[in-house]
Design a protein around this motif. Structure first.
Motif, PDB file in Angstrom:
ATOM      1  N   PHE A 194       0.443  -1.145  -0.027  1.00  0.00           N
ATOM      2  CA  PHE A 194       0.028   0.112  -0.064  1.00  0.00           C
ATOM      3  C   PHE A 194       0.982   1.197   0.169  1.00  0.00           C
ATOM      4  O   PHE A 194       0.633   2.255  -0.778  1.00  0.00           O
ATOM      5  N   MET A 195       1.757   1.182   0.828  1.00  0.00           N
ATOM      6  CA  MET A 195       2.711   2.566   0.974  1.00  0.00           C
ATOM      7  C   MET A 195       3.410   2.727  -0.330  1.00  0.00           C
ATOM      8  O   MET A 195       3.611   3.905  -0.735  1.00  0.00           O
ATOM      9  N   SER A 196       3.924   1.592  -0.722  1.00  0.00           N
ATOM     10  CA  SER A 196       4.833   1.918  -2.133  1.00  0.00           C
ATOM     11  C   SER A 196       4.013   2.138  -3.283  1.00  0.00           C
ATOM     12  O   SER A 196       4.377   3.013  -4.065  1.00  0.00           O
ATOM     13  N   SER A 197       2.588   1.528  -3.417  1.00  0.00           N
ATOM     14  CA  SER A 197       1.762   2.157  -4.199  1.00  0.00           C
ATOM     15  C   SER A 197       1.492   3.386  -4.262  1.00  0.00           C
ATOM     16  O   SER A 197       1.240   3.892  -5.531  1.00  0.00           O
ATOM     17  N   LEU A 198       1.304   3.948  -3.111  1.00  0.00           N
ATOM     18  CA  LEU A 198       1.045   5.639  -3.238  1.00  0.00           C
ATOM     19  C   LEU A 198       2.100   6.303  -4.071  1.00  0.00           C
ATOM     20  O   LEU A 198       1.696   7.171  -4.762  1.00  0.00           O
ATOM     21  N   GLN A 199       3.527   5.768  -3.996  1.00  0.00           N
ATOM     22  CA  GLN A 199       4.655   6.555  -4.779  1.00  0.00           C
ATOM     23  C   GLN A 199       4.494   6.023  -6.333  1.00  0.00           C
ATOM     24  O   GLN A 199       4.568   6.862  -7.171  1.00  0.00           O
ATOM     25  N   LEU A 200       4.531   4.866  -6.421  1.00  0.00           N
ATOM     26  CA  LEU A 200       4.675   4.107  -7.633  1.00  0.00           C
ATOM     27  C   LEU A 200       3.364   4.495  -8.502  1.00  0.00           C
ATOM     28  O   LEU A 200       3.690   4.961  -9.895  1.00  0.00           O
ATOM     29  N   LYS A 201       2.430   4.942  -8.202  1.00  0.00           N
ATOM     30  CA  LYS A 201       1.243   5.014  -8.722  1.00  0.00           C
ATOM     31  C   LYS A 201       1.478   6.498  -9.587  1.00  0.00           C
ATOM     32  O   LYS A 201       1.059   6.584 -10.768  1.00  0.00           O
ATOM     33  N   GLN A 202       2.089   7.401  -8.909  1.00  0.00           N
ATOM     34  CA  GLN A 202       2.448   8.873  -9.471  1.00  0.00           C
ATOM     35  C   GLN A 202       3.017   8.628 -10.849  1.00  0.00           C
ATOM     36  O   GLN A 202       2.889   9.462 -11.735  1.00  0.00           O
ATOM     37  N   PHE A 203       3.958   7.634 -11.089  1.00  0.00           N
ATOM     38  CA  PHE A 203       4.478   7.134 -12.212  1.00  0.00           C
ATOM     39  C   PHE A 203       3.997   6.335 -12.924  1.00  0.00           C
ATOM     40  O   PHE A 203       4.585   5.886 -13.904  1.00  0.00           O
ATOM     41  N   GLY A 204       2.760   5.887 -12.714  1.00  0.00           N
ATOM     42  CA  GLY A 204       2.112   4.664 -13.588  1.00  0.00           C
ATOM     43  C   GLY A 204       2.899   3.424 -13.455  1.00  0.00           C
ATOM     44  O   GLY A 204       2.721   2.548 -14.257  1.00  0.00           O
ATOM     45  N   ALA A 205       3.790   3.387 -12.433  1.00  0.00           N
ATOM     46  CA  ALA A 205       4.587   2.246 -12.375  1.00  0.00           C
ATOM     47  C   ALA A 205       3.690   0.812 -11.183  1.00  0.00           C
ATOM     48  O   ALA A 205       4.415   0.295 -10.558  1.00  0.00           O
ATOM     49  N   ASN A 206       2.552   1.067 -11.598  1.00  0.00           N
ATOM     50  CA  ASN A 206       1.988   0.117 -10.561  1.00  0.00           C
ATOM     51  C   ASN A 206       2.509  -1.414 -10.478  1.00  0.00           C
ATOM     52  O   ASN A 206       2.503  -1.819  -9.368  1.00  0.00           O
ATOM     53  N   ILE A 207       2.587  -1.822 -11.563  1.00  0.00           N
ATOM     54  CA  ILE A 207       2.859  -3.241 -11.837  1.00  0.00           C
ATOM     55  C   ILE A 207       4.591  -3.516 -10.813  1.00  0.00           C
ATOM     56  O   ILE A 207       4.701  -4.334 -10.401  1.00  0.00           O
ATOM     57  N   TYR A 208       5.131  -2.387 -10.658  1.00  0.00           N
ATOM     58  CA  TYR A 208       6.450  -2.569  -9.757  1.00  0.00           C
ATOM     59  C   TYR A 208       6.142  -2.792  -8.409  1.00  0.00           C
ATOM     60  O   TYR A 208       6.965  -3.461  -7.508  1.00  0.00           O
ATOM     61  N   VAL A 209       5.082  -2.594  -8.087  1.00  0.00           N
ATOM     62  CA  VAL A 209       4.696  -3.031  -6.646  1.00  0.00           C
ATOM     63  C   VAL A 209       5.040  -4.600  -6.331  1.00  0.00           C
ATOM     64  O   VAL A 209       5.548  -4.814  -5.382  1.00  0.00           O
ATOM     65  N   ALA A 210       4.398  -5.150  -7.322  1.00  0.00           N
ATOM     66  CA  ALA A 210       4.684  -6.604  -7.202  1.00  0.00           C
ATOM     67  C   ALA A 210       6.208  -6.815  -7.007  1.00  0.00           C
ATOM     68  O   ALA A 210       6.658  -7.697  -6.187  1.00  0.00           O
ATOM     69  N   SER A 211       7.014  -6.411  -7.986  1.00  0.00           N
ATOM     70  CA  SER A 211       8.414  -6.581  -7.805  1.00  0.00           C
ATOM     71  C   SER A 211       9.050  -6.009  -6.454  1.00  0.00           C
ATOM     72  O   SER A 211       9.792  -6.772  -5.757  1.00  0.00           O
ATOM     73  N   LEU A 212       8.581  -4.843  -6.195  1.00  0.00           N
ATOM     74  CA  LEU A 212       9.379  -4.578  -4.838  1.00  0.00           C
ATOM     75  C   LEU A 212       8.903  -5.359  -3.467  1.00  0.00           C
ATOM     76  O   LEU A 212       9.852  -5.716  -2.872  1.00  0.00           O
ATOM     77  N   LEU A 213       7.786  -5.698  -3.529  1.00  0.00           N
ATOM     78  CA  LEU A 213       7.537  -6.608  -2.577  1.00  0.00           C
ATOM     79  C   LEU A 213       7.705  -7.835  -2.586  1.00  0.00           C
ATOM     80  O   LEU A 213       8.456  -8.582  -1.636  1.00  0.00           O
ATOM     81  N   ALA A 214       8.009  -8.444  -3.601  1.00  0.00           N
ATOM     82  CA  ALA A 214       8.645  -9.807  -3.721  1.00  0.00           C
ATOM     83  C   ALA A 214       9.899  -9.658  -3.415  1.00  0.00           C
ATOM     84  O   ALA A 214      10.454 -10.563  -2.509  1.00  0.00           O
ATOM     85  N   ILE A 215      10.636  -8.756  -3.926  1.00  0.00           N
ATOM     86  CA  ILE A 215      12.095  -8.670  -3.439  1.00  0.00           C
ATOM     87  C   ILE A 215      12.369  -8.369  -1.972  1.00  0.00           C
ATOM     88  O   ILE A 215      13.043  -9.021  -1.132  1.00  0.00           O
ATOM     89  N   ALA A 216      11.755  -7.556  -1.374  1.00  0.00           N
ATOM     90  CA  ALA A 216      11.895  -7.054   0.001  1.00  0.00           C
ATOM     91  C   ALA A 216      11.240  -8.361   0.883  1.00  0.00           C
ATOM     92  O   ALA A 216      11.914  -8.678   1.914  1.00  0.00           O
ATOM     93  N   MET A 217      10.188  -9.002   0.522  1.00  0.00           N
ATOM     94  CA  MET A 217       9.914 -10.059   1.400  1.00  0.00           C
ATOM     95  C   MET A 217      10.447 -11.275   1.158  1.00  0.00           C
ATOM     96  O   MET A 217      10.862 -11.638   2.465  1.00  0.00           O
ATOM     97  N   VAL A 218      10.913 -11.720   0.121  1.00  0.00           N
ATOM     98  CA  VAL A 218      11.773 -12.880   0.151  1.00  0.00           C
ATOM     99  C   VAL A 218      13.075 -12.798   0.691  1.00  0.00           C
ATOM    100  O   VAL A 218      13.581 -13.606   1.370  1.00  0.00           O
ATOM    101  N   LYS A 219      13.709 -11.958   0.390  1.00  0.00           N
ATOM    102  CA  LYS A 219      15.059 -11.669   0.526  1.00  0.00           C
ATOM    103  C   LYS A 219      15.380 -11.043   1.908  1.00  0.00           C
ATOM    104  O   LYS A 219      16.279 -11.446   2.824  1.00  0.00           O
ATOM    105  N   GLU A 220      14.439 -10.199   2.419  1.00  0.00           N
ATOM    106  CA  GLU A 220      14.888  -9.583   4.014  1.00  0.00           C
ATOM    107  C   GLU A 220      13.676  -9.869   4.724  1.00  0.00           C
ATOM    108  O   GLU A 220      13.681 -10.546   5.855  1.00  0.00           O
ATOM    109  N   LEU A 221      12.583  -9.234   4.314  1.00  0.00           N
ATOM    110  CA  LEU A 221      11.689  -9.288   5.627  1.00  0.00           C
ATOM    111  C   LEU A 221      11.057 -10.795   5.883  1.00  0.00           C
ATOM    112  O   LEU A 221      10.789 -10.928   7.388  1.00  0.00           O
ATOM    113  N   GLY A 222      10.947 -11.422   5.078  1.00  0.00           N
ATOM    114  CA  GLY A 222      10.413 -12.808   5.583  1.00  0.00           C
ATOM    115  C   GLY A 222      11.135 -13.548   6.624  1.00  0.00           C
ATOM    116  O   GLY A 222      10.667 -13.657   7.810  1.00  0.00           O
TER     117      GLY A 222
END
Ligand SMILES: Nc1ncnc2c1ncn2[C@@H]1O[C@H](COP(=O)(O)OP(=O)(O)OP(=O)(O)O)[C@@H](O)[C@H]1O
Ligand SMILES: [Mg+2]
Lengths: 382, 256
Positions: A194-222
């Protein structure tokens, strides 16, 4: 007389004789704890005013005396003696005499001060703390080393491992932890997406929310979130369990029966945690990604398919495997420190409490440090 | 007790105990004969528990050594140590039963570790041991479901699981009512007389001492060592040491 809320002292002084001559002081009433200080000050005033040459204290009229009253009488005598004044206590009743005998005069002297350690200078303090941290670190490392050796030895004789206990702790650390790990990861995924979508939406980069979350979650946060939760749930429990066994002499009993406490108590816990934490991490990754997908589909108008395929594109097997290896190392740290802090317990229940706290704090600290090390090593390894 | 008198099973030689720079006792030497009940006496804090823990190898002595059946209890030889440990059982002051296991599992633990018996025979042995300490039918109970006296007896059953030739007790009757502690004393006497088990007991209970002890050794805090050794009845009547006489007659000695 100043009026105070205190009850009026129910004793009285009666003075017979002239100033600077032989004086008889008769005390009547009750000599009790509440009036101890009043009595002392009145007596001191009497001494300075009358300056007797010789003093006789008559206590025949005292109706009641408690140990504080007896103390007051003894101090009267000491005070008179300090002024070189002949002093006599007369007409003590038997009961009063018995109470007076309870007071140990020598014990009234303040004991010689214990030499206090010199207050440390700031620099020394820093040095001492560093040394103790270093010492503690060495102990933890030694213990973990011993554990790894025991682990390796057990794999050569798998029959000797206490599989029953291992399964028990797998359930405790793993199965019982599923709800909380799932819930927290789901919420974490939701929030980050949600937080990242607020930023990425402004650039029309909605789909990169998925990338950002995948990398953050699998590599670090998980791995990190799972490890922190397991440290709080199981690391502390291990420390408390072993600590209590130390206090109850159960560990002594084990040693006497010829068991190695490390293999008997620590190994099943470590093994169980190492088996279960990577699985929990996968589970956390999964729920985190689901959280992100909910935001993507509901808030960003992505399709489920595009979200999943974008997630797939941003991850590879190396990321996943390295994060699982990392979480197994975290598991070793959590369980190892939990057990080590437990074995350190000496004394009683309060030591168990501090061991528990210290197990969690030390585990979380080492998890973060190890994670940084992993980040650097993995970066260059790719 | 007559022919075996000259047969020491435990030899304690010049033991010294030290914690940091505090010396608890020095140069403690005595022997325990086979089949004997030896009681370690002394005031609080004089090092009885420490001495016992050194005798069973939990604490390393600062100097001196303990030989059990001729083998040093701190021997580095794993095989010898294992054989030695099979021969000693210990009842700890807090009973030290494993809280996560039933009584039966507690007693079965050493049997499983040291023998290759089938589960069925282990089960039978466990029931026999529990019956010996009057805990018939309690195999399924958890330690938390027991009273203090029952825990002590269960701890004794576990200590006796391997039929050790030496049993150590740390304050077996501490915290028990007079009747329960008398029962425990009777149990100790029965085991000693019927199995011939050598026993080393730390206790304060005067009644127990006169009832069960063949011999006592007495530690003293100020002397930092042994001050008496012998038959308690004899010591009570004939000792010339005021510290010993005071202890046996329950008199408070001069204030130190
Ligand atoms: N692990 C330890 N570390 C430091 N000092 C200890 C330790 N264990 C015991 N002591 C000290 O050694 C002394 C003897 O202790 P010990 O427990 O052997 O006494 P005890 O004779 O068994 O007393 P009690 O009859 O009260 O049980 C005590 O002063 C105690 O403070
Ligand atoms: Mg003790």
């Amino acid at each position: 007389m100043p009026t105070t809320s205190r009850p009026k002292p129910d004793y009285a002084f009666q003075i017979e004789g002239q100033k600077r001559e032989k004086i008889i002081l008769s005390i009547s009433g009750r000599l009790v704890l509440e009036h101890l200080e009043h009595l002392e000050s009145e007596y001191a005033a009497f001494l300075t005013e009358m300056r007797p040459a010789e003093l006789t204290v008559d206590v025949s009229q005292v109706e009641y005396l408690d140990s504080a009253g007896a103390l007051a009488l003894i101090q009267m005598e000491d005070q008179a003696k300090a002024q070189n004044l002949p002093f006599q206590l007369v007409n003590l009743t038997d009961a009063a005499r018995r109470i007076m005998a309870l007071v140990d005069r020598q014990a009234l002297q303040p004991s010689p001060p214990v030499p206090k350690p010199r207050p440390w200078k700031a620099l020394e303090q820093v040095g001492a703390v560093s040394l103790s941290v270093l010492n503690d670190f060495v102990q933890v490392l030694t213990f973990l080393g011993g554990l790894l050796i025991a682990l390796a030895q057990s794999f050569r004789h798998p029959g000797k491992i206490r599989w029953g206990d291992t399964l028990f702790y797998m359930k405790r650390a793993g199965v019982d932890g599923l709800p909380i790990v799932g819930l927290i990861s789901l919420l974490l995924g939701l929030i980050i997406a949600f937080m990242s979508s607020l930023q990425l939406k402004q650039f029309g980069a909605n789909i990169y929310v998925a990338s950002l979350l995948a990398i953050a979650m699998v590599k670090e946060l998980g791995p990190i979130m799972t490890a922190i939760l397991v440290a709080g749930r199981s690391g502390s429990a291990f420390a408390a369990e072993i600590g209590t066994m130390m206090v109850n002499e159960e560990v002594d009993a084990l040693i006497i029966m010829g068991f190695d406490p490390l293999k008997f108590l620590a190994l099943p816990k470590v093994l169980a945690t190492m088996l279960v934490v990577p699985v929990l991490t996968l589970y956390a990754d999964f729920f985190g990604l689901i959280g992100g997908m909910i935001v993507g589909v509901v808030g960003l108008d992505l399709t489920v398919f595009s979200y999943i395929s974008q997630t797939q594109k941003s991850l590879n097997l190396f990321d996943l495997l390295s994060s699982l290896v990392k979480s197994a190392v975290f598991a070793l740290l959590i369980a190892g420190i939990g057990c080590q802090r437990g074995f350190q317990v000496r004394g009683g229940a309060e030591a168990v409490g501090s061991a528990t706290t210290s197990a969690v704090v030390a585990a979380i600290f080492l998890i973060i440090v190890t994670d940084s090390a992993f980040a650097i090593v993995l970066h260059y390894l790719r | 007790m007559t022919s075996s008198d000259k047969n020491p099973i435990i030899v304690v030689e010049n033991l010294t105990a030290r914690f940091g720079d505090r010396t608890i006792f020095t140069n403690v030497s005595f022997q325990v004969n086979e089949g004997e009940v030896l009681v370690i006496l002394g005031g609080s804090g004089c090092g009885k528990s420490t001495l016992m823990k050194q005798m069973i190898g939990l604490y390393r002595p600062a100097s001196g050594r303990v030989l059990i059946k001729g083998v040093d209890i701190n021997t580095p030889d794993e095989v010898q140590l294992r054989q030695l440990r099979m021969q000693i059982g210990v009842l700890f002051q807090s009973s030290a039963l494993f809280g996560s296991m039933t009584l039966g599992e507690n007693v079965a633990l050493p049997l499983g570790e040291y023998t290759d018996l089938s589960p069925a025979s282990i089960d039978l042995l466990v029931r026999m041991k529990l019956a010996m300490v009057n805990l018939t039918g309690s195999a399924e109970l958890l330690p938390s479901e027991l009273s203090g006296g029952m825990k002590k007896r269960a701890g004794l059953a576990r200590a006796m699981a391997l039929d050790p030739s030496i049993l150590f007790f740390d304050e077996p009757s501490a915290g028990l009512d007079p009747i329960t502690s008398a029962e425990l004393d009777n149990l100790i006497k029965t085991i000693n007389s019927s199995l011939g088990t050598t026993m080393v007991i730390v206790t304060h209970e005067l009644e127990s001492i006169f009832d069960i002890a063949h011999r006592v050794v007495m530690l003293d805090k100020t002397a930092k060592g042994l001050i008496a050794e012998g038959d308690p009845h004899y010591l009570r009547e004939h000792s010339t040491d005021p510290r010993v006489v005071n202890f046996f007659q329950r008199r408070v000695g001069e204030l130190k």
